[in-house]
Write a protein that holds these residues in place. Structure first.
Motif, PDB file in Angstrom:
ATOM      1  N   LEU A  72       0.842  -1.187   0.000  1.00 37.15           N
ATOM      2  CA  LEU A  72       0.000   0.000   0.000  1.00 37.15           C
ATOM      3  C   LEU A  72       0.881   1.243   0.000  1.00 37.15           C
ATOM      4  O   LEU A  72       1.851   1.324   0.769  1.00 37.15           O
ATOM      5  CB  LEU A  72      -0.913   0.000   1.225  1.00 37.15           C
ATOM      6  CG  LEU A  72      -1.944  -1.134   1.270  1.00 37.15           C
ATOM      7  CD1 LEU A  72      -2.733  -1.075   2.564  1.00 37.15           C
ATOM      8  CD2 LEU A  72      -2.885  -1.059   0.086  1.00 37.15           C
ATOM      9  N   PRO A  73       0.589   2.212  -0.865  1.00 38.93           N
ATOM     10  CA  PRO A  73       1.443   3.397  -0.949  1.00 38.93           C
ATOM     11  C   PRO A  73       1.425   4.185   0.355  1.00 38.93           C
ATOM     12  O   PRO A  73       0.364   4.504   0.895  1.00 38.93           O
ATOM     13  CB  PRO A  73       0.829   4.191  -2.108  1.00 38.93           C
ATOM     14  CG  PRO A  73      -0.580   3.702  -2.208  1.00 38.93           C
ATOM     15  CD  PRO A  73      -0.542   2.268  -1.796  1.00 38.93           C
ATOM     16  N   GLY A  74       2.605   4.446   0.883  1.00 39.49           N
ATOM     17  CA  GLY A  74       2.710   5.228   2.106  1.00 39.49           C
ATOM     18  C   GLY A  74       2.586   6.713   1.812  1.00 39.49           C
ATOM     19  O   GLY A  74       2.843   7.172   0.696  1.00 39.49           O
ATOM     20  N   SER A  75       2.199   7.468   2.799  1.00 41.38           N
ATOM     21  CA  SER A  75       2.027   8.908   2.627  1.00 41.38           C
ATOM     22  C   SER A  75       2.170   9.576   3.987  1.00 41.38           C
ATOM     23  O   SER A  75       1.706   9.033   5.000  1.00 41.38           O
ATOM     24  CB  SER A  75       0.650   9.203   2.024  1.00 41.38           C
ATOM     25  OG  SER A  75       0.383  10.578   2.062  1.00 41.38           O
ATOM     26  N   PRO A  76       2.771  10.755   4.021  1.00 37.02           N
ATOM     27  CA  PRO A  76       2.875  11.471   5.304  1.00 37.02           C
ATOM     28  C   PRO A  76       1.512  11.846   5.871  1.00 37.02           C
ATOM     29  O   PRO A  76       1.397  12.085   7.076  1.00 37.02           O
ATOM     30  CB  PRO A  76       3.697  12.708   4.946  1.00 37.02           C
ATOM     31  CG  PRO A  76       4.426  12.350   3.693  1.00 37.02           C
ATOM     32  CD  PRO A  76       3.514  11.435   2.952  1.00 37.02           C
ATOM     33  N   VAL A  77       0.490  11.912   5.008  1.00 36.30           N
ATOM     34  CA  VAL A  77      -0.810  12.349   5.490  1.00 36.30           C
ATOM     35  C   VAL A  77      -1.730  11.189   5.830  1.00 36.30           C
ATOM     36  O   VAL A  77      -2.835  11.395   6.322  1.00 36.30           O
ATOM     37  CB  VAL A  77      -1.502  13.255   4.439  1.00 36.30           C
ATOM     38  CG1 VAL A  77      -0.654  14.487   4.187  1.00 36.30           C
ATOM     39  CG2 VAL A  77      -1.756  12.493   3.144  1.00 36.30           C
ATOM     40  N   LEU A  78      -1.297   9.955   5.569  1.00 36.63           N
ATOM     41  CA  LEU A  78      -2.168   8.800   5.810  1.00 36.63           C
ATOM     42  C   LEU A  78      -1.339   7.566   6.114  1.00 36.63           C
ATOM     43  O   LEU A  78      -0.580   7.087   5.271  1.00 36.63           O
ATOM     44  CB  LEU A  78      -3.054   8.548   4.581  1.00 36.63           C
ATOM     45  CG  LEU A  78      -4.354   7.782   4.821  1.00 36.63           C
ATOM     46  CD1 LEU A  78      -5.337   8.634   5.619  1.00 36.63           C
ATOM     47  CD2 LEU A  78      -4.983   7.390   3.496  1.00 36.63           C
ATOM     48  N   GLU A  79      -1.487   7.046   7.348  1.00 39.52           N
ATOM     49  CA  GLU A  79      -0.878   5.757   7.709  1.00 39.52           C
ATOM     50  C   GLU A  79      -1.909   4.656   7.422  1.00 39.52           C
ATOM     51  O   GLU A  79      -3.084   4.813   7.746  1.00 39.52           O
ATOM     52  CB  GLU A  79      -0.522   5.717   9.184  1.00 39.52           C
ATOM     53  CG  GLU A  79       0.477   6.751   9.643  1.00 39.52           C
ATOM     54  CD  GLU A  79       0.661   6.656  11.154  1.00 39.52           C
ATOM     55  OE1 GLU A  79       1.034   5.563  11.640  1.00 39.52           O
ATOM     56  OE2 GLU A  79       0.400   7.643  11.841  1.00 39.52           O
ATOM     57  N   VAL A  80      -1.476   3.568   6.849  1.00 38.30           N
ATOM     58  CA  VAL A  80      -2.429   2.501   6.521  1.00 38.30           C
ATOM     59  C   VAL A  80      -1.896   1.153   6.993  1.00 38.30           C
ATOM     60  O   VAL A  80      -0.681   0.930   7.071  1.00 38.30           O
ATOM     61  CB  VAL A  80      -2.712   2.441   5.001  1.00 38.30           C
ATOM     62  CG1 VAL A  80      -3.467   3.677   4.555  1.00 38.30           C
ATOM     63  CG2 VAL A  80      -1.444   2.261   4.208  1.00 38.30           C
ATOM     64  N   ALA A  81      -2.829   0.257   7.299  1.00 38.57           N
ATOM     65  CA  ALA A  81      -2.529  -1.147   7.601  1.00 38.57           C
ATOM     66  C   ALA A  81      -3.728  -1.963   7.128  1.00 38.57           C
ATOM     67  O   ALA A  81      -4.860  -1.466   7.099  1.00 38.57           O
ATOM     68  CB  ALA A  81      -2.285  -1.350   9.091  1.00 38.57           C
ATOM     69  N   SER A  82      -3.472  -3.192   6.765  1.00 35.76           N
ATOM     70  CA  SER A  82      -4.560  -3.974   6.177  1.00 35.76           C
ATOM     71  C   SER A  82      -4.416  -5.452   6.503  1.00 35.76           C
ATOM     72  O   SER A  82      -3.329  -5.927   6.869  1.00 35.76           O
ATOM     73  CB  SER A  82      -4.592  -3.794   4.654  1.00 35.76           C
ATOM     74  OG  SER A  82      -3.392  -4.290   4.078  1.00 35.76           O
ATOM     75  N   ARG A  83      -5.523  -6.178   6.346  1.00 40.88           N
ATOM     76  CA  ARG A  83      -5.551  -7.629   6.463  1.00 40.88           C
ATOM     77  C   ARG A  83      -6.539  -8.176   5.429  1.00 40.88           C
ATOM     78  O   ARG A  83      -7.588  -7.593   5.179  1.00 40.88           O
ATOM     79  CB  ARG A  83      -5.993  -8.090   7.857  1.00 40.88           C
ATOM     80  CG  ARG A  83      -5.047  -7.766   8.978  1.00 40.88           C
ATOM     81  CD  ARG A  83      -3.771  -8.584   8.911  1.00 40.88           C
ATOM     82  NE  ARG A  83      -2.941  -8.344  10.076  1.00 40.88           N
ATOM     83  CZ  ARG A  83      -2.073  -7.328  10.196  1.00 40.88           C
ATOM     84  NH1 ARG A  83      -1.952  -6.447   9.210  1.00 40.88           N
ATOM     85  NH2 ARG A  83      -1.361  -7.189  11.283  1.00 40.88           N
ATOM     86  N   TYR A  84      -6.173  -9.323   4.854  1.00 40.38           N
ATOM     87  CA  TYR A  84      -7.102 -10.052   3.993  1.00 40.38           C
ATOM     88  C   TYR A  84      -7.057 -11.521   4.393  1.00 40.38           C
ATOM     89  O   TYR A  84      -5.995 -12.137   4.425  1.00 40.38           O
ATOM     90  CB  TYR A  84      -6.744  -9.901   2.510  1.00 40.38           C
ATOM     91  CG  TYR A  84      -7.608 -10.790   1.638  1.00 40.38           C
ATOM     92  CD1 TYR A  84      -8.934 -10.468   1.397  1.00 40.38           C
ATOM     93  CD2 TYR A  84      -7.112 -11.978   1.106  1.00 40.38           C
ATOM     94  CE1 TYR A  84      -9.746 -11.286   0.632  1.00 40.38           C
ATOM     95  CE2 TYR A  84      -7.923 -12.802   0.341  1.00 40.38           C
ATOM     96  CZ  TYR A  84      -9.235 -12.455   0.108  1.00 40.38           C
ATOM     97  OH  TYR A  84     -10.040 -13.277  -0.628  1.00 40.38           O
ATOM     98  N   LEU A  85      -8.219 -12.078   4.717  1.00 37.58           N
ATOM     99  CA  LEU A  85      -8.322 -13.488   5.109  1.00 37.58           C
ATOM    100  C   LEU A  85      -9.328 -14.175   4.193  1.00 37.58           C
ATOM    101  O   LEU A  85     -10.532 -13.870   4.239  1.00 37.58           O
ATOM    102  CB  LEU A  85      -8.772 -13.628   6.563  1.00 37.58           C
ATOM    103  CG  LEU A  85      -7.750 -13.312   7.652  1.00 37.58           C
ATOM    104  CD1 LEU A  85      -7.665 -11.813   7.878  1.00 37.58           C
ATOM    105  CD2 LEU A  85      -8.109 -13.999   8.951  1.00 37.58           C
TER     106      LEU A  85
END
Length: 817
Positions: A462-475
């Motif tokens: 996932l593209p990182g950005s100083p304005v948005l931290e992201v984390a994800s899961r897919y099961l």
């Protein structure tokens, strides 16, 4: 005459009581010399019409005269004859008669020479009690059904030949004795209980089945069917019990095989896993059919690939897919599960694979010879000796005309060798298992393909950005392993970021392919900088069109139509998030203090229905807020209401101090206490804003003279940000964009610079006319502005706003010193 030629007549040919028969006397030349009233009643001729006339006149057909001569010869040789004869009645009808011819001696004064006494009885008038005792005895003694009569104290008083053979004990050793004294391998107590019940009630017992062994075939189990009935005297008092029995071992074995196959259908192939199915076959066959079973499959089958066609010269690679034994740990095996299996080219295994035919080696002499011959297999030969293996069956695992592997069945503890019936049973078992193995192989191939397709379509990083931290899961779902749930993070112009999450109907490769098509379409539409509600409208139209193109392909069309989707755009400059959804669950918003809310967004219909317009909602987020996007598999289960799932999700998210990755794991662990029955996608995004020091904007008049001022403002701002290296190109970009806005647009005009991970230059005006990049001719005085901008920037574009349009361009920041 109806008695066959060449058969010597005996009493059995005249099985009737002749006491009341019609009689006549015929002399040696065939003349009737004696006639009785009973004979007159039988044939209608009075004595005056037949005496001293040829006996042949009494035959129904003249053609029978030739046969009479043969009978006459037999009578002279043997002294008598008996059989069936068709006689002619005086009135003309035929009389079927049982006839007996006997020689008469000592009455030469009556007829002057040797005479014959002929006795006849009308077969159509014989009562059932007229059967002769000798015939009854022959019927009972020689019957193919075993019969016996026991006294009221259950001792044998009579038995026929077949029952004597069944028991394997001479008749004289059984008469006068109880059953238990001569039948140690049967449950005689249960049999005598049946006979006592019959003696007491008089009700017969029919088709009572039991199993055991007798001395006729010691210690080999047979099945018998027996019926019991009481024998009463003329006064109605019981004088004994009779039973009739027959060996129904073949019927019992056929029924057992059918029951075994029915049970196998329920226990083999319970999953779509190749190794599990192979092991289920081995587990089922031990000890029902064999003491040791191995299932070896082609290596390509285990990978879900098409099986390698057998060659007469080279054996392909095999691996041990299943094995079972009566001994714990299968010590007979030369390979562990999953290990490669070495095969001798001369072994029964290789012969079975090459020929495609099952092999039976009852005494294993062929196998032992192969394993100790020119191409020895000492490991197998040693195991045969160590565990006393004594009988072998090898069966190809074939499905849909293709051999997938070989199954081997061995007996060691069971004393009886395999028989042809056992081989048929093994073939049927393996044939059923082979279809399950092939189905599992095909599923493995499709699942692997779908999983590879899905992984290639899902975002890897996932593209990182100083304005948005992201984390994800897919099961993925446990049942299918792959589905149509997906998420995405898409960088947009102006430092904005789009968040997307969707759920395609169904599972498998069609769902994964449909998900990929939707994701690609979303990327394309997002690149056009459309607001969320417009993007959903375009996506809905696309799904409807794709569904119409897939007429007749219901699986693919069903995966697209009814898909749910949520699209959100976060602007770090204004801290506003605009969202729209198409039948998808609303996102969860977590404030910096941990308060969790589910904003009330217009639901919108699922994609492909085209029934209602889509609406968006705009929210202002505080610094450090958290957005949680998810699919319904996270909050819905078959035994849990959605409101309960939302409450559990709210509790899990209310932990603002956790890092995003840890929070992702916490949410999944809290809500998914068991393997998911549906796909689960979760995307967490923590928002940050751009400080005022990173954004500079100016309102400009629509005067061409302002272009120089705009360049100066931009140069001064770049100097404050320490971006002097970008001054020259930025001056040119600002000059071209502002000039285009003044020349082709309408006021007001606004210039904005954003320092983000790139330098962004934006010029907005109130016109809806989009600029177009074109190649100017050498004689043109203008038309090269946007071409220069495209050459000098990282990327550029146009997006429409509520007040008009905005042209933007991005430049990479210089590398830090």
């Amino acid at each position: 005459m109806t008695s066959p030629e060449g058969i010597v007549p005996t009493e059995a040919h005249v099985p009737f009581d002749m006491a009341d028969a019609a009689t006549a006397v015929v002399d040696a030349v065939g003349t009737v010399v004696g006639w009785t009233a009973a004979t007159e009643r039988l044939l209608g001729y009075p004595a005056a019409e037949v005496l001293n006339k040829p006996a042949s006149m009494l035959l129904a057909s003249p053609e029978d005269a030739a046969k009479v001569r043969n009978i006459t010869d037999q009578c002279r040789d043997q002294g008598s004859w008996g059989g069936l004869v068709t006689l002619g009645h005086r009135s003309g009808h035929r009389v079927e008669a049982g006839v007996r011819v006997s020689g008469i001696s000592g009455i030469s004064e009556f007829c002057g020479r040797g005479c014959w006494l002929i006795s006849a009885i009308d077969l159509s008038k014989i009562p059932s009690w007229a059967l002769s005792g000798s015939l009854l005895e022959a019927f009972l003694v020689r019957s193919p059904i075993g019969m016996a009569v026991l006294s009221p104290d259950l001792r044998y008083v009579w038995m026929n030949d077949m029952l004597e053979r069944y028991g394997g004990v001479p008749r004289e050793q059984r008469l006068g004795r109880r059953m238990a004294e001569s039948l140690p391998g049967l449950d005689t107590g249960a049999l005598e209980a049946q006979m006592r019940q019959v003696l007491e009630t008089g009700n017969p017992v029919v088709d009572y089945e039991y199993r055991g062994w007798t001395m006729a075939d010691p210690y080999r189990e047979h099945a018998y069917s027996t019926s019991f009935f009481r024998l009463d005297n003329t006064d109605g008092h019981p004088v004994g019990v009779c039973y009739m029995g027959m060996d129904v071992t073949d019927r019992w074995r056929a029924r057992e095989r059918l029951a075994l196959l029915n049970e196998a259908s329920a226990k083999i192939g319970s999953t779509l896993d190749v190794l599990r199915t192979a092991q289920e076959l081995a587990d089922f066959a031990v000890p029902r059919l064999a003491d040791f079973v191995t299932v070896d499959l082609l290596e390509s089958v285990l990978h879900g690939e098409e099986p390698v066609a057998p060659s007469q010269h080279t054996l392909p690679a095999f691996r041990r897919a299943g094995q079972a034994s009566i001994h714990e740990g299968t010590p007979e095996s030369i390979a562990a599960l999953g290990d490669p299996v070495s095969i001798s080219p001369s072994s029964p295994f290789a012969s079975c694979f090459f020929s495609g035919e099952a092999l039976l080696d009852p005494a294993m002499d062929v196998s032992v010879t192969a394993w100790t011959g020119d191409t020895p297999d000492p490991a197998r030969a040693r195991k045969v000796r160590e565990f006393g293996m004594r009988s072998l069956m090898v069966t190809p695992i074939r499905a849909r005309g293709t051999i997938l592997g070989v199954a081997s069945f061995v007996r060691s503890r069971e004393p009886d060798p395999f028989e042809a019936d056992d081989l048929l049973l093994a073939e049927e078992l393996v044939a059923r298992a082979a279809l399950c193995v092939d189905n599992a192989r095909r599923y493995t191939r499709e699942h692997t393909t779908a999983l590879a397709l899905q992984r290639s379509l899902m975002p890897h990083n996932l593209p990182g950005s100083p304005v948005l931290e992201v984390a994800s899961r897919y099961l993925p779902t446990v049942r299918d392993g792959v589905g149509g749930d997906w998420f995405d993070v898409i960088p947009l112009s102006g430092a904005r970021v789009a968040l997307a999450v969707g759920d395609v109907v169904g599972h498998g490769i069609n769902a994964a392919a449909s998900m990929g098509r939707l994701r690609t379409a979303v990327h394309t539409l997002a690149d056009m900088d459309l607001p969320p509600e417009e993007l959903l409208a375009h996506l809905d139209d696309l799904v409807i069109r794709l569904g119409e193109e897939r007429v007749g392909e219901e699986d693919i069309a069903a995966a697209l139509i009814g898909a749910t989707f949520l699209y959100a755009i976060y602007d770090p400059v204004t801290r506003r998030c605009t969202m729209a959804r198409a039948g998808h669950p609303a996102p969860a918003l977590v404030a910096p203090d941990g308060e969790v809310t589910f904003p009330s967004l217009p639901a919108g219909p699922p994609l492909g229905l085209g029934s209602l317009p889509f609406e968006s909602a705009e929210l202002e987020l505080r610094e450090g807020s958290l957005i949680a996007l998810y699919t319904d598999g996270l909050i819905e289960t078959c035994d849990q209401d959605i409101d309960i799932g939302l409450a559990r999700l709210s509790n899990a998210l209310a932990q603002p101090g956790l890092p995003l990755e840890d929070l992702c794991s916490t949410v999944v662990d809290t809500l998914l206490t068991s393997p998911p029955s549906d796909d689960v996608a979760l995307l967490l995004a923590r928002t940050h804003s751009l400080s005022p020091g990173h954004v500079a904007s100016w309102d400009l008049p629509t005067d061409p003279a302002v272009v120089a001022s705009a360049r100066s403002l931009a140069v001064r701002q770049l100097a404050e940000w320490g971006l002097d290296e970008l001054t020259t190109t930025s001056e040119l970009i600002v000059s071209e964009l502002v000039t285009n806005a003044i020349r082709h647009g309408t006021g007001p005009i606004r210039l904005r610079l954003i320092r983000h991970d790139v330098l962004i230059c934006e010029v907005a005006d109130a016109s809806n006319t989009s600029p177009r990049l074109r190649h100017a001719r050498t004689t043109d005085e203008g038309g090269r502005g946007l071409f220069l901008v495209a050459q000098l920037t990282r990327r550029w574009g146009t997006r429409y706003t509520e007040g008009g349009k905005l042209i933007w361009a991005e430049q990479d920041l210089p590398a830090p010193a």
